[in-house]
Design a protein around this motif. Structure first.
Motif, PDB file in Angstrom:
ATOM      1  N   GLN A  16      -7.700  -3.455   1.830  1.00 13.16           N
ATOM      2  CA  GLN A  16      -6.489  -3.661   1.045  1.00 13.16           C
ATOM      3  C   GLN A  16      -5.641  -4.776   1.642  1.00 13.16           C
ATOM      4  O   GLN A  16      -5.090  -5.609   0.917  1.00 13.16           O
ATOM      5  CB  GLN A  16      -5.679  -2.351   0.971  1.00 13.16           C
TER       6      GLN A  16
ATOM      7  N   ASP B 282       1.787   1.604   3.844  1.00 14.30           N
ATOM      8  CA  ASP B 282       2.958   0.820   4.245  1.00 14.30           C
ATOM      9  C   ASP B 282       4.194   1.695   4.100  1.00 14.30           C
ATOM     10  O   ASP B 282       5.077   1.707   4.954  1.00 14.30           O
ATOM     11  CB  ASP B 282       3.110  -0.422   3.355  1.00 14.30           C
TER      12      ASP B 282
ATOM     13  N   PHE C 261       0.874  -1.170   0.000  1.00 14.24           N
ATOM     14  CA  PHE C 261       0.000   0.000   0.000  1.00 14.24           C
ATOM     15  C   PHE C 261       0.914   1.224   0.000  1.00 14.24           C
ATOM     16  O   PHE C 261       1.484   1.583   1.018  1.00 14.24           O
ATOM     17  CB  PHE C 261      -0.890  -0.008   1.241  1.00 14.24           C
TER      18      PHE C 261
ATOM     19  N   ARG D 251     -11.083   5.429   6.286  1.00 17.19           N
ATOM     20  CA  ARG D 251      -9.631   5.162   6.270  1.00 17.19           C
ATOM     21  C   ARG D 251      -9.366   3.756   6.785  1.00 17.19           C
ATOM     22  O   ARG D 251      -8.615   2.992   6.184  1.00 17.19           O
ATOM     23  CB  ARG D 251      -8.881   6.162   7.166  1.00 17.19           C
TER      24      ARG D 251
ATOM     25  N   SER E 188      -8.023   0.521   4.531  1.00 20.40           N
ATOM     26  CA  SER E 188      -6.786  -0.156   4.938  1.00 20.40           C
ATOM     27  C   SER E 188      -7.040  -1.640   5.198  1.00 20.40           C
ATOM     28  O   SER E 188      -6.262  -2.504   4.775  1.00 20.40           O
ATOM     29  CB  SER E 188      -6.225   0.504   6.201  1.00 20.40           C
TER      30      SER E 188
ATOM     31  N   MET F  99      -2.400   5.194   6.751  1.00 19.74           N
ATOM     32  CA  MET F  99      -2.806   4.152   5.809  1.00 19.74           C
ATOM     33  C   MET F  99      -1.652   3.460   5.102  1.00 19.74           C
ATOM     34  O   MET F  99      -1.723   2.269   4.807  1.00 19.74           O
ATOM     35  CB  MET F  99      -3.750   4.750   4.762  1.00 19.74           C
TER      36      MET F  99
END
Length: 405
Positions: A181, A203, A32, A174, A178, A201
């Motif tokens: 995903q 990575d 992400f 949010r 997250s 959010m």
């Protein structure tokens, strides 16, 4: 799933405007990645080049093991989610989600399976027969997400998908995006101008300014070790306080002075930033985050060399914290980066430059709600000198392990 690589990608428009300059990013499979920066910095243009909606002027975009510079958007196997939802008002939720699959002539049984599965994941099952006008903003955004999910793409490309939602709903969405995903494990590039969104959010987060990549790191690394003045000022809310200062030797210890204030540096910060020693006797840019100051009266045993006497000009009580604003008799930092940060927050550049002439900086501290701070009264603050930040005034780069970096 797929890795996405941007290799020296640039975008120059016909009028000569350079929107993106030599952008190189490797987004790992299932990662992400958040692109963040001020409005107009080129982050959406970069996303649209990955999607195939903008022509690439130079460089290369790869999705998986395939160069896609000349591949049509529909053949790149990516799904885009926009900030305006782009739902068809005359179709119900089921048909909106299924629309792309029908265009691809997917068989009815497969469409039914995918739509039902996506609706279940997104909590939309009970709304499948409703039209978009009968949905809340968050529900509409979930429908847009569902349309992307059912395609089972190699990557999601999201362009400020939460910007039209109210503040409370944005926080909820949010977390939902997250989680989604992470559950799906789909490589995702997410564009936002909201640094809080980026930090919570991603990575990793790529900070962009005027089309150029400033730093790409895990969120906490961006916060703890910003590469330069721009990243330091952009990441964190309220923004980092910055002031012109000088590194000096005081009582045998390395210290930083700004205006009438002298703070002895903790041994830990000097060992973490050995390059500071090369700036002894020289100007530096000093950064202090608002959360690294506290009302000294509510702390035990605050050393004298970590205290700062200030006059509060504004107090903002937010329930869980109190923000206090106070002047410091030292000039604020005036560089291209700080001007850009001021523009992004809507500050008047003339007022900002006027404070430089008056050699007055306005600091913000984030205090415990037990603080005794009151407007138009003095307050003694504790400064956590182990968490100070330093930047080279010539280059704007963080002072860490070597000269100017």
């Amino acid at each position: 799933m797929a890795e996405i690589v941007l290799d020296g990608v640039s975008k120059i428009y016909d009028d000569g405007t350079l929107a993106v300059s030599g952008l190189s990013l490797n987004i790992a499979d299932a990662e992400f990645m958040v692109l963040v920066g001020p409005s107009g910095c080129g982050k959406t243009t970069a996303l649209r080049m990955v999607a195939g909606l903008e022509e690439i002027s130079s460089g290369e975009v790869r999705i998986g093991d395939r160069v896609v510079n000349d591949v049509a958007p529909k053949d790149r196997d990516v799904a885009m989610v926009f900030q305006n939802y782009a739902l068809y008002p005359h179709m119900n939720v089921y048909d909106n989600i299924a629309f792309g699959l029908r265009l691809r002539k997917t068989n009815k049984a497969e469409i039914e399976r995918r739509v039902r599965e996506a609706a279940d994941v997104l909590g939309l099952t009970e709304f499948l027969k409703r039209k978009p006008k009968a949905l809340s903003g968050g529900q509409r955004q979930r429908v847009a997400m569902g349309r992307a999910i059912v395609r089972e793409p190699r990557a999601f490309l999201m362009d400020e998908p939460l910007s039209n939602l109210d503040a409370k709903l944005r926080v909820q969405m949010r977390a939902e995006v997250s989680r989604l995903q992470g559950d799906l494990g789909v490589t995702t590039i997410y564009v936002t101008h909201d640094q809080t969104e980026a930090m919570t959010m991603g990575d990793r987060v790529a900070v962009i300014k005027k089309g150029e990549l400033q730093q790409v790191e895990a969120p906490q690394t961006l916060y703890d070790r910003p590469a330069n003045v721009f990243v330091a000022g952009f990441i964190g809310s309220p923004a980092m306080n910055m002031v012109e200062a000088e590194l000096v030797r005081d009582d045998g210890r390395l210290s930083v002075t700004f205006g009438p204030v002298t703070l002895h540096l903790a041994d830990a910060i000097v060992s973490q930033r050995p390059a500071l020693r090369t700036f002894e006797g020289s100007r530096v840019i000093l950064g202090i985050r608002p959360e690294n100051m506290e009302d000294a009266s509510i702390l035990p045993d605050v050393p004298p060399d970590r205290r700062l006497q200030v006059e509060i000009v504004l107090r903002e009580a937010l329930g869980s914290e109190v923000l206090v604003h106070f002047p410091i008799d030292a000039p604020p930092v005036l560089t291209e980066d700080t001007r850009e940060l001021a523009r992004d927050t809507g500050a008047a550049i003339e007022e900002f430059e006027g404070r430089v002439q008056a050699e007055t900086s306005i600091f913000v501290a984030r205090l415990d709600p037990r603080t005794h701070a009151k407007e138009r009264q003095s307050l003694e603050l504790f400064i956590d000198t182990e968490r100070l930040h330093f930047f080279d005034p010539e280059t704007g780069l963080g002072i860490y392990d070597g000269p100017g970096g």
